[in-house]
Scaffold this active site. Sequence first.
Site, PDB file in Angstrom:
ATOM      1  N   CYS A 140       0.831  -1.211   0.000  1.00 41.85           N
ATOM      2  CA  CYS A 140       0.000   0.000   0.000  1.00 41.85           C
ATOM      3  C   CYS A 140       0.866   1.262   0.000  1.00 41.85           C
ATOM      4  CB  CYS A 140      -0.941  -0.008   1.202  1.00 41.85           C
ATOM      5  SG  CYS A 140      -0.150  -0.477   2.753  1.00 41.85           S
ATOM      6  N   HIS A 220      -3.013   5.334   6.346  1.00 42.94           N
ATOM      7  CA  HIS A 220      -1.675   5.868   6.615  1.00 42.94           C
ATOM      8  C   HIS A 220      -1.662   7.331   6.143  1.00 42.94           C
ATOM      9  CE1 HIS A 220      -0.290   1.684   6.731  1.00 42.94           C
ATOM     10  NE2 HIS A 220      -0.574   1.506   5.453  1.00 42.94           N
TER      11      HIS A 220
HETATM   12  P1  NAD Z   1      -5.196 -11.033   5.870  1.00 38.00           P
HETATM   13  O1  NAD Z   1      -4.616 -11.671   7.064  1.00 38.00           O
HETATM   14  O2  NAD Z   1      -6.304 -10.051   6.031  1.00 38.00           O
HETATM   15  O3  NAD Z   1      -5.708 -12.143   4.856  1.00 38.00           O
HETATM   16  C1  NAD Z   1      -4.992 -13.295   4.558  1.00 38.00           C
HETATM   17  C2  NAD Z   1      -5.964 -14.427   4.307  1.00 38.00           C
HETATM   18  O4  NAD Z   1      -5.253 -15.596   3.888  1.00 38.00           O
HETATM   19  C3  NAD Z   1      -6.760 -14.832   5.546  1.00 38.00           C
HETATM   20  O5  NAD Z   1      -8.108 -14.996   5.163  1.00 38.00           O
HETATM   21  C4  NAD Z   1      -6.132 -16.168   5.953  1.00 38.00           C
HETATM   22  O6  NAD Z   1      -7.068 -17.024   6.578  1.00 38.00           O
HETATM   23  C5  NAD Z   1      -5.724 -16.723   4.617  1.00 38.00           C
HETATM   24  N1  NAD Z   1      -4.648 -17.728   4.654  1.00 38.00           N
HETATM   25  C6  NAD Z   1      -3.660 -17.850   5.576  1.00 38.00           C
HETATM   26  N2  NAD Z   1      -2.851 -18.876   5.233  1.00 38.00           N
HETATM   27  C7  NAD Z   1      -3.322 -19.397   4.079  1.00 38.00           C
HETATM   28  C8  NAD Z   1      -2.914 -20.470   3.234  1.00 38.00           C
HETATM   29  N3  NAD Z   1      -1.832 -21.176   3.498  1.00 38.00           N
HETATM   30  N4  NAD Z   1      -3.651 -20.718   2.124  1.00 38.00           N
HETATM   31  C9  NAD Z   1      -4.746 -19.989   1.818  1.00 38.00           C
HETATM   32  N5  NAD Z   1      -5.176 -18.959   2.599  1.00 38.00           N
HETATM   33  C10 NAD Z   1      -4.467 -18.669   3.698  1.00 38.00           C
HETATM   34  O7  NAD Z   1      -3.957 -10.383   5.094  1.00 38.00           O
HETATM   35  P2  NAD Z   1      -3.999  -9.113   4.128  1.00 38.00           P
HETATM   36  O8  NAD Z   1      -3.947  -7.894   4.962  1.00 38.00           O
HETATM   37  O9  NAD Z   1      -5.086  -9.272   3.129  1.00 38.00           O
HETATM   38  O10 NAD Z   1      -2.568  -9.240   3.442  1.00 38.00           O
HETATM   39  C11 NAD Z   1      -2.341 -10.091   2.333  1.00 38.00           C
HETATM   40  C12 NAD Z   1      -1.105  -9.610   1.602  1.00 38.00           C
HETATM   41  O11 NAD Z   1      -1.356  -8.287   1.112  1.00 38.00           O
HETATM   42  C13 NAD Z   1       0.173  -9.509   2.436  1.00 38.00           C
HETATM   43  O12 NAD Z   1       1.282  -9.771   1.603  1.00 38.00           O
HETATM   44  C14 NAD Z   1       0.190  -8.061   2.854  1.00 38.00           C
HETATM   45  O13 NAD Z   1       1.490  -7.600   3.157  1.00 38.00           O
HETATM   46  C15 NAD Z   1      -0.363  -7.410   1.603  1.00 38.00           C
HETATM   47  N6  NAD Z   1      -0.971  -6.090   1.818  1.00 38.00           N
HETATM   48  C16 NAD Z   1      -1.757  -5.830   2.896  1.00 38.00           C
HETATM   49  C17 NAD Z   1      -2.294  -4.569   3.076  1.00 38.00           C
HETATM   50  C18 NAD Z   1      -3.111  -4.219   4.280  1.00 38.00           C
HETATM   51  O14 NAD Z   1      -3.022  -3.084   4.719  1.00 38.00           O
HETATM   52  N7  NAD Z   1      -3.909  -5.096   4.819  1.00 38.00           N
HETATM   53  C19 NAD Z   1      -2.070  -3.579   2.123  1.00 38.00           C
HETATM   54  C20 NAD Z   1      -1.320  -3.884   0.982  1.00 38.00           C
HETATM   55  C21 NAD Z   1      -0.765  -5.144   0.851  1.00 38.00           C
END
Ligand code: NAD
Length: 336
Positions: A140, A220
């Site tokens: 992000c 942020h």
């Molecule tokens: P999150 O924890 O909200 O979602 C992750 C999901 O994946 C959950 O539903 C979890 O149950 C599932 N999961 C966990 N292990 C798994 C597996 N082995 N197989 C299938 N599903 C599985 O995470 P998020 O915030 O959506 O982040 C995901 C990615 O995006 C990360 O790389 C993060 O750095 C990136 N990201 C997050 C944000 C943010 O602010 N939330 C912003 C930009 C990028």
Amino acid sequence: VKAKIAVNGYGTIGKRVADAVRAQDDMEIIGISKTKPNYEAAVAHQLGYDIYAPAANLGAFEKAGMPAAGTIEEMVEKADLVVDCTPGGVGEGNKSLYEKAGVKAIWQGGEDHSLAGFSFNAICNYEQAVGRDLVRVVSCNTTALCRAIYPIDKELGVKKVRVILARRATDPNDVKKGPINAIVPDPIKLPSHHGPDVKSVLPQINITSAALKIPTTLMHVHTVNMEVDKDCTVDEVKNIFGSQPRIRFVGQGMSSTAEIMEFARDMKRPRNDMWENCIWPESITVGDKEIYFFQAVHQESIVVPENIDAIRAMMELESDGAKSIEKTNKAIGLYN
Ligand code: NAD
């Protein structure tokens, strides 16, 4: 025929990417994965998504009244491209699964650049992603910085960027992380990785950053300072930002992230999503070949349109980045 897309990891980013894919006419969602049959899985089921789960948990989904369509491996086999939205560091372990199935894959900013070998931002390097098999959509913070730095570099030449990031402590649905009563330099060792990660997309940019975690979940805020090669005026900088498809000026009484989120709610954006960089035009200050401004970043949604453009480039559905950006923006309702 539409490109067949699977979302592995239906959390904050994954659920939004799935909905955004659904809104496009040149791609379709063939399935999403959930590890457990919780409330989010129940909503996915209600929305008509085919849910895939780890083999060991198929029984639990059956029992919960939302039978899974198959295992995650089976979902991957059916797809042309998997968008991996599992938690940072987990996605890396899925690489062999995707390679074995011969599918293209997108990872998110929580994974290292080296995993995909190509870091993506639609404004900066869409054309280089065309036809690629593996892509990382940057985080992000990096996405927001790339969108703001690239057009200024093109017009004025960027000599050096310094950024202070006030980071939301965690996402609104998270009950485990904090702080709720502190400002935390994170990391204490400088610079933070956020600014330098811009180089994974724009290697020529000289950039450093420092980051503080603060007790909020909404957005942020970046304080950005850029040294540029050419003299410029505030109006020129406003014109550069104003011509960008994913930068929005905020004002009209929006003096904080709370009001930006209220605005997104009032606009009936899905999940209050604010996909654009929110720049306060009043903050834009220029002098001595330096530019200063504040921008707010909705961490939960800013990378969502970038994932759609990455899919379109990798699947060779569109070779022109500007056209893809416009198509994505229109389909998700960014212009509304
Ligand atoms: P999150 O924890 O909200 O979602 C992750 C999901 O994946 C959950 O539903 C979890 O149950 C599932 N999961 C966990 N292990 C798994 C597996 N082995 N197989 C299938 N599903 C599985 O995470 P998020 O915030 O959506 O982040 C995901 C990615 O995006 C990360 O790389 C993060 O750095 C990136 N990201 C997050 C944000 C943010 O602010 N939330 C912003 C930009 C990028």
